[in-house]
Design a protein around this motif. Structure first.
Motif, PDB file in Angstrom:
ATOM      1  N   MET A  59       0.757  -1.281  -0.141  1.00 13.86           N
ATOM      2  CA  MET A  59       0.008  -0.091  -0.013  1.00 13.86           C
ATOM      3  C   MET A  59       1.023   1.122   0.075  1.00 13.86           C
ATOM      4  N   ILE A  60       0.351   2.084  -0.751  1.00  8.92           N
ATOM      5  CA  ILE A  60       1.325   3.486  -1.009  1.00  8.92           C
ATOM      6  C   ILE A  60       0.816   4.208   0.319  1.00  8.92           C
ATOM      7  N   ARG A  61       2.013   4.801   1.070  1.00 11.69           N
ATOM      8  CA  ARG A  61       1.765   5.595   2.325  1.00 11.69           C
ATOM      9  C   ARG A  61       2.386   7.157   1.985  1.00 11.69           C
ATOM     10  N   ILE A  62       1.276   7.895   2.593  1.00  8.70           N
ATOM     11  CA  ILE A  62       1.495   9.244   2.033  1.00  8.70           C
ATOM     12  C   ILE A  62       1.572  10.023   3.454  1.00  8.70           C
ATOM     13  N   LEU A  63       2.627  10.909   3.577  1.00  5.33           N
ATOM     14  CA  LEU A  63       2.786  11.891   4.749  1.00  5.33           C
ATOM     15  C   LEU A  63       2.143  13.049   4.379  1.00  5.33           C
ATOM     16  N   LEU A  64       0.972  13.618   5.035  1.00  6.32           N
ATOM     17  CA  LEU A  64       0.150  14.845   4.715  1.00  6.32           C
ATOM     18  C   LEU A  64       0.538  15.835   5.914  1.00  6.32           C
ATOM     19  N   ALA A  65       1.119  16.954   5.344  1.00  8.23           N
ATOM     20  CA  ALA A  65       1.302  17.993   6.455  1.00  8.23           C
ATOM     21  C   ALA A  65       0.460  19.224   5.800  1.00  8.23           C
ATOM     22  N   GLU A  66      -0.445  19.598   6.688  1.00  7.15           N
ATOM     23  CA  GLU A  66      -1.497  20.664   6.246  1.00  7.15           C
ATOM     24  C   GLU A  66      -1.790  21.096   7.622  1.00  7.15           C
ATOM     25  N   ASP A  67      -1.719  22.589   7.823  1.00  9.83           N
ATOM     26  CA  ASP A  67      -2.018  23.198   8.976  1.00  9.83           C
ATOM     27  C   ASP A  67      -3.657  23.514   9.262  1.00  9.83           C
ATOM     28  N   ASP A  68      -4.194  23.351   8.204  1.00  8.95           N
ATOM     29  CA  ASP A  68      -5.718  23.607   8.362  1.00  8.95           C
ATOM     30  C   ASP A  68      -6.405  22.257   8.772  1.00  8.95           C
ATOM     31  N   ALA A  69      -7.152  22.365   9.854  1.00 10.43           N
ATOM     32  CA  ALA A  69      -7.504  21.094  10.463  1.00 10.43           C
ATOM     33  C   ALA A  69      -8.547  20.646   9.328  1.00 10.43           C
ATOM     34  N   VAL A  70      -9.561  21.409   9.032  1.00  6.18           N
ATOM     35  CA  VAL A  70     -10.747  20.902   8.127  1.00  6.18           C
ATOM     36  C   VAL A  70     -10.181  20.208   6.840  1.00  6.18           C
ATOM     37  N   MET A  71      -9.213  20.817   6.270  1.00  8.65           N
ATOM     38  CA  MET A  71      -8.387  20.610   4.876  1.00  8.65           C
ATOM     39  C   MET A  71      -7.597  19.396   5.170  1.00  8.65           C
ATOM     40  N   ARG A  72      -7.226  19.179   6.346  1.00  7.70           N
ATOM     41  CA  ARG A  72      -6.279  18.005   6.406  1.00  7.70           C
ATOM     42  C   ARG A  72      -7.234  16.814   6.684  1.00  7.70           C
ATOM     43  N   GLU A  73      -8.398  16.737   7.199  1.00  7.29           N
ATOM     44  CA  GLU A  73      -9.268  15.863   7.677  1.00  7.29           C
ATOM     45  C   GLU A  73      -9.786  15.699   6.045  1.00  7.29           C
ATOM     46  N   TYR A  74     -10.293  16.512   5.366  1.00  2.00           N
ATOM     47  CA  TYR A  74     -10.877  16.422   4.158  1.00  2.00           C
ATOM     48  C   TYR A  74      -9.911  15.541   3.146  1.00  2.00           C
ATOM     49  N   LEU A  75      -8.675  16.083   3.005  1.00  2.00           N
ATOM     50  CA  LEU A  75      -7.815  15.385   2.261  1.00  2.00           C
ATOM     51  C   LEU A  75      -7.397  13.810   2.723  1.00  2.00           C
ATOM     52  N   THR A  76      -7.108  13.750   3.872  1.00  2.00           N
ATOM     53  CA  THR A  76      -6.940  12.378   4.734  1.00  2.00           C
ATOM     54  C   THR A  76      -8.274  11.520   4.031  1.00  2.00           C
ATOM     55  N   ARG A  77      -9.485  11.934   4.544  1.00  2.00           N
ATOM     56  CA  ARG A  77     -10.346  10.945   4.209  1.00  2.00           C
ATOM     57  C   ARG A  77     -10.458  10.430   2.543  1.00  2.00           C
ATOM     58  N   ALA A  78     -10.413  11.635   1.604  1.00  2.00           N
ATOM     59  CA  ALA A  78     -10.299  11.136   0.353  1.00  2.00           C
ATOM     60  C   ALA A  78      -9.438  10.331  -0.133  1.00  2.00           C
ATOM     61  N   LEU A  79      -7.915  10.527   0.440  1.00  2.00           N
ATOM     62  CA  LEU A  79      -7.122   9.498  -0.006  1.00  2.00           C
ATOM     63  C   LEU A  79      -6.941   8.307   0.614  1.00  2.00           C
ATOM     64  N   GLU A  80      -7.607   8.082   1.800  1.00  2.00           N
ATOM     65  CA  GLU A  80      -7.802   6.814   2.216  1.00  2.00           C
ATOM     66  C   GLU A  80      -8.975   6.045   1.631  1.00  2.00           C
ATOM     67  N   ARG A  81      -9.916   6.776   1.256  1.00  2.00           N
ATOM     68  CA  ARG A  81     -11.074   6.098   0.539  1.00  2.00           C
ATOM     69  C   ARG A  81     -10.637   5.665  -0.854  1.00  2.00           C
ATOM     70  N   SER A  82      -9.484   6.401  -1.133  1.00  2.00           N
ATOM     71  CA  SER A  82      -9.152   5.918  -2.700  1.00  2.00           C
ATOM     72  C   SER A  82      -7.989   4.698  -2.482  1.00  2.00           C
ATOM     73  N   GLY A  83      -7.712   4.323  -1.219  1.00  2.00           N
ATOM     74  CA  GLY A  83      -6.853   3.143  -1.177  1.00  2.00           C
ATOM     75  C   GLY A  83      -5.392   3.562  -0.433  1.00  2.00           C
ATOM     76  N   TYR A  84      -5.275   4.847  -0.293  1.00  2.00           N
ATOM     77  CA  TYR A  84      -3.813   5.139   0.177  1.00  2.00           C
ATOM     78  C   TYR A  84      -3.756   4.950   1.804  1.00  2.00           C
ATOM     79  N   ALA A  85      -2.638   4.755   2.385  1.00  2.00           N
ATOM     80  CA  ALA A  85      -2.415   4.981   3.824  1.00  2.00           C
ATOM     81  C   ALA A  85      -1.907   6.253   4.104  1.00  2.00           C
TER      82      ALA A  85
END
Length: 125
Positions: free
Chosen positions: A1-27
């Motif tokens: 599984m492809i692993r992504i480290l996401l650094a985003e200071d905006d909490a809403v954007m961070r959650e939004y991006l995390t959820r979308a990427l995880e739903r697409s099969g990324y860790a």
């Protein structure tokens, strides 16, 4: 599984991006600033650093440069809402991808898929 480290200071954007990427099969491991990403880079292995450019304490460009020292083969993608910062990022990290805000989640997933030569974007919406 492809692993992504996401650094985003905006909490809403961070959650939004995390959820979308995880739903697409990324860790995804998500942090709220660049300085929080560095210890993870030293202890874990990631395939992609996805980072906002404008963040407190350490901007995304500095984080990406340090990340390349720690993990030279890791890919980098910047996300930003500032056009002038895009130019700076492009010259500092010429091999990095840059995605300008606002963007649709499908565009983000398609860009990540392209980085890893995945045929089509996963449908998550």
């Amino acid at each position: 599984m492809i692993r992504i480290l996401l650094a985003e200071d905006d909490a809403v954007m961070r959650e939004y991006l995390t959820r979308a990427l995880e739903r697409s099969g990324y860790a995804v491991s998500a942090v709220d600033r660049g300085t929080a990403a560095l210890p993870l880079l030293e202890t874990d292995s990631f395939d992609l650093l996805l980072t906002d450019i404008v963040m407190p304490e350490m901007d995304g460009i500095e984080l990406a440069q340090k990340a390349q020292e720690i993990a030279p083969g890791m890919r980098v993608m910047f996300i930003t809402g500032f056009a002038a910062v895009t130019l700076k990022a492009g010259s500092a990290m010429p091999n990095a991808r840059i995605l300008s805000k606002p963007f649709h989640l499908r565009d983000l997933v398609m860009e990540v898929d392209r980085l890893f030569d995945i045929g089509t974007a996963n449908e998550f919406i």
